[in-house]
Design a protein around this motif. Structure first.
Motif, PDB file in Angstrom:
ATOM      1  N   HIS A 186       0.829  -1.216   0.000  1.00  0.00           N
ATOM      2  CA  HIS A 186       0.000   0.000   0.000  1.00  0.00           C
ATOM      3  C   HIS A 186       0.858   1.259   0.000  1.00  0.00           C
ATOM      4  O   HIS A 186       0.416   2.311  -0.467  1.00  0.00           O
ATOM      5  N   GLN A 190       1.714   4.015  -3.496  1.00  0.00           N
ATOM      6  CA  GLN A 190       1.667   5.482  -3.423  1.00  0.00           C
ATOM      7  C   GLN A 190       2.911   6.112  -4.033  1.00  0.00           C
ATOM      8  O   GLN A 190       2.832   7.158  -4.692  1.00  0.00           O
ATOM      9  N   VAL A 193       2.377   5.991  -7.707  1.00  0.00           N
ATOM     10  CA  VAL A 193       1.408   7.020  -8.122  1.00  0.00           C
ATOM     11  C   VAL A 193       2.091   8.384  -8.210  1.00  0.00           C
ATOM     12  O   VAL A 193       1.828   9.173  -9.131  1.00  0.00           O
ATOM     13  N   GLN A 198       0.567   4.892 -14.225  1.00  0.00           N
ATOM     14  CA  GLN A 198      -0.772   4.325 -14.065  1.00  0.00           C
ATOM     15  C   GLN A 198      -0.628   3.048 -13.256  1.00  0.00           C
ATOM     16  O   GLN A 198      -0.005   2.089 -13.708  1.00  0.00           O
ATOM     17  N   GLU A 214      -8.683   3.773  -2.573  1.00  0.00           N
ATOM     18  CA  GLU A 214      -8.618   4.946  -1.696  1.00  0.00           C
ATOM     19  C   GLU A 214      -7.315   5.714  -1.894  1.00  0.00           C
ATOM     20  O   GLU A 214      -7.277   6.946  -1.787  1.00  0.00           O
ATOM     21  N   LEU A 215      -6.246   4.982  -2.215  1.00  0.00           N
ATOM     22  CA  LEU A 215      -4.917   5.591  -2.309  1.00  0.00           C
ATOM     23  C   LEU A 215      -4.493   5.932  -3.733  1.00  0.00           C
ATOM     24  O   LEU A 215      -3.352   6.318  -3.960  1.00  0.00           O
ATOM     25  N   GLY A 216      -5.398   5.783  -4.693  1.00  0.00           N
ATOM     26  CA  GLY A 216      -5.109   6.300  -6.027  1.00  0.00           C
ATOM     27  C   GLY A 216      -4.842   5.297  -7.124  1.00  0.00           C
ATOM     28  O   GLY A 216      -4.361   5.675  -8.204  1.00  0.00           O
ATOM     29  N   ALA A 218      -5.353   3.276 -10.368  1.00  0.00           N
ATOM     30  CA  ALA A 218      -6.168   3.527 -11.562  1.00  0.00           C
ATOM     31  C   ALA A 218      -7.090   2.358 -11.860  1.00  0.00           C
ATOM     32  O   ALA A 218      -8.157   2.533 -12.453  1.00  0.00           O
ATOM     33  N   LYS A 303       2.255  13.602   1.067  1.00  0.00           N
ATOM     34  CA  LYS A 303       2.204  12.958  -0.240  1.00  0.00           C
ATOM     35  C   LYS A 303       2.005  11.446  -0.151  1.00  0.00           C
ATOM     36  O   LYS A 303       1.619  10.811  -1.135  1.00  0.00           O
TER      37      LYS A 303
END
Length: 339
Positions: A186, A190, A193, A198, A214-216, A218, A303
């Protein structure tokens, strides 16, 4: 102090770890005594406690031992000669407790490869306790804006994920698959990302898939319902694997484009590796002190963030049971109350 101690490694069902009184250590020269705020729970803790590494690895190296290698807290006592820290400072410790500072790896900003390294919670007592000794040379200032308990996973999943992503040439628009979305996955996701890539998250657990979105991520692939290798075949520029499974390794390689790179943060066995595809496999273990400080900077800037399930320090066995059963959202953290 109170601590979770293991006298003799054996299966978790036999309760090898005891929450009990033990003497509070005092720092020697160059060391700090840390009042522990939080300590993450890693699958390697389970391997150590159950005795998987006794033969061959000689771990644990001492008995009894206090496990735990991703630790945050506040400085309680300074050892002789320590500078740069004050009592009360928020600090953290990663698995690298000590390195020799003189080998080719230590002298080239790759101290994570030092052959003489000592590992927190394996060779020396770790953070499943109220207090812990640290080596000042491998102790990090934690930015004040970070919650100490929630920051603990930055010191193993965070540095591991950062080190793995750093080994890939990720650029905006490239497709990268992350296989295994637990504690390390997880955070690695990030970092990927942030590169503009992608990110396709692959996980069996519904909780892990929800965290990925939730964390981005795609796209999210439910590995409990489909074969990710088949669904993603020849479509990924890069792959990151954090699931210790030969099947997952094979799926990741099938999903990888010809000429693509896979980085693994766990032991893997490759059954089939056609040379004509020019795929590259890299291994990744932790990272340097420079990398660790970069992870902390990114977290302080908002971030990246950890997703944690909090447990009292006395409930380490319960946290390990849930980890073994795959019932955590991401990372369990044992916490003490530190003002």
């Amino acid at each position: 102090m109170l601590a979770n101690e293991v006298d003799t490694p054996r299966p978790l069902t036999e309760h090898p770890m005891q929450w009990r009184e033990t003497p509070t250590p005092q720092p020697a020269a160059g060391q700090l005594l840390i009042e522990v705020a939080g300590c993450g729970v890693c699958r390697s803790n389970l391997h150590l406690i159950e005795g998987d590494w006794v033969e061959g690895g000689g771990v644990p190296a001492i008995s009894p031992i206090i496990p735990g290698h991703e630790v945050t807290g506040r400085v309680a006592v300074l050892g002789e000669g320590v500078s740069g820290f004050s009592v009360g400072d928020p600090v953290g410790v990663q698995p690298l407790w000590w390195t020799c500072e003189e080998c080719e790896f230590c002298l080239s900003d790759r101290e994570n490869l030092c052959h003489r390294r000592l590992i927190t919670g394996e060779h020396v007592n770790g953070g499943f306790a109220e207090f812990m000794l640290s080596n000042a040379a491998h102790t990090y200032h934690v930015p004040e804006q970070l919650d100490l308990a929630a920051a603990a996973p930055l010191f193993c999943p965070g540095i591991t994920g950062y080190g793995a992503v750093k080994k890939l040439d990720l650029q905006p628009g490239r497709r990268v698959g992350v296989f295994g979305l637990g504690g390390v996955g997880h955070l690695a996701m990030q970092f990927a990302v942030l590169s503009g890539a992608q990110v396709i998250a692959v996980a069996r657990s519904a909780e892990h898939r929800a965290v990925a979105l939730e964390l981005g991520a795609a796209e999210v692939i439910d590995a409990s319902q489909v074969d990710p290798g088949e669904v993603l075949e020849d479509s990924l520029d890069a792959a990151l694997t954090f699931a210790p499974s030969d099947d997952v390794t094979a799926q990741a390689l099938r999903a990888l484009k010809w000429g693509g790179t896979m980085v693994s943060g766990v032991p893997v066995t490759v059954q089939d590796f056609p040379f004509n595809r020019e795929q590259v496999i890299k291994a990744s273990i932790l990272g340097s002190r420079r990398d660790m400080n970069e992870v902390l900077r990114l977290a302080a800037e908002g971030k990246i963030r950890t997703v944690v399930d909090l447990f009292p320090m006395s409930q380490a066995e319960r946290a390990l049971e849930l980890l073994a059963a795959g019932k955590l959202r991401s990372r369990a953290v044992l916490q003490n109350t530190v003002d």
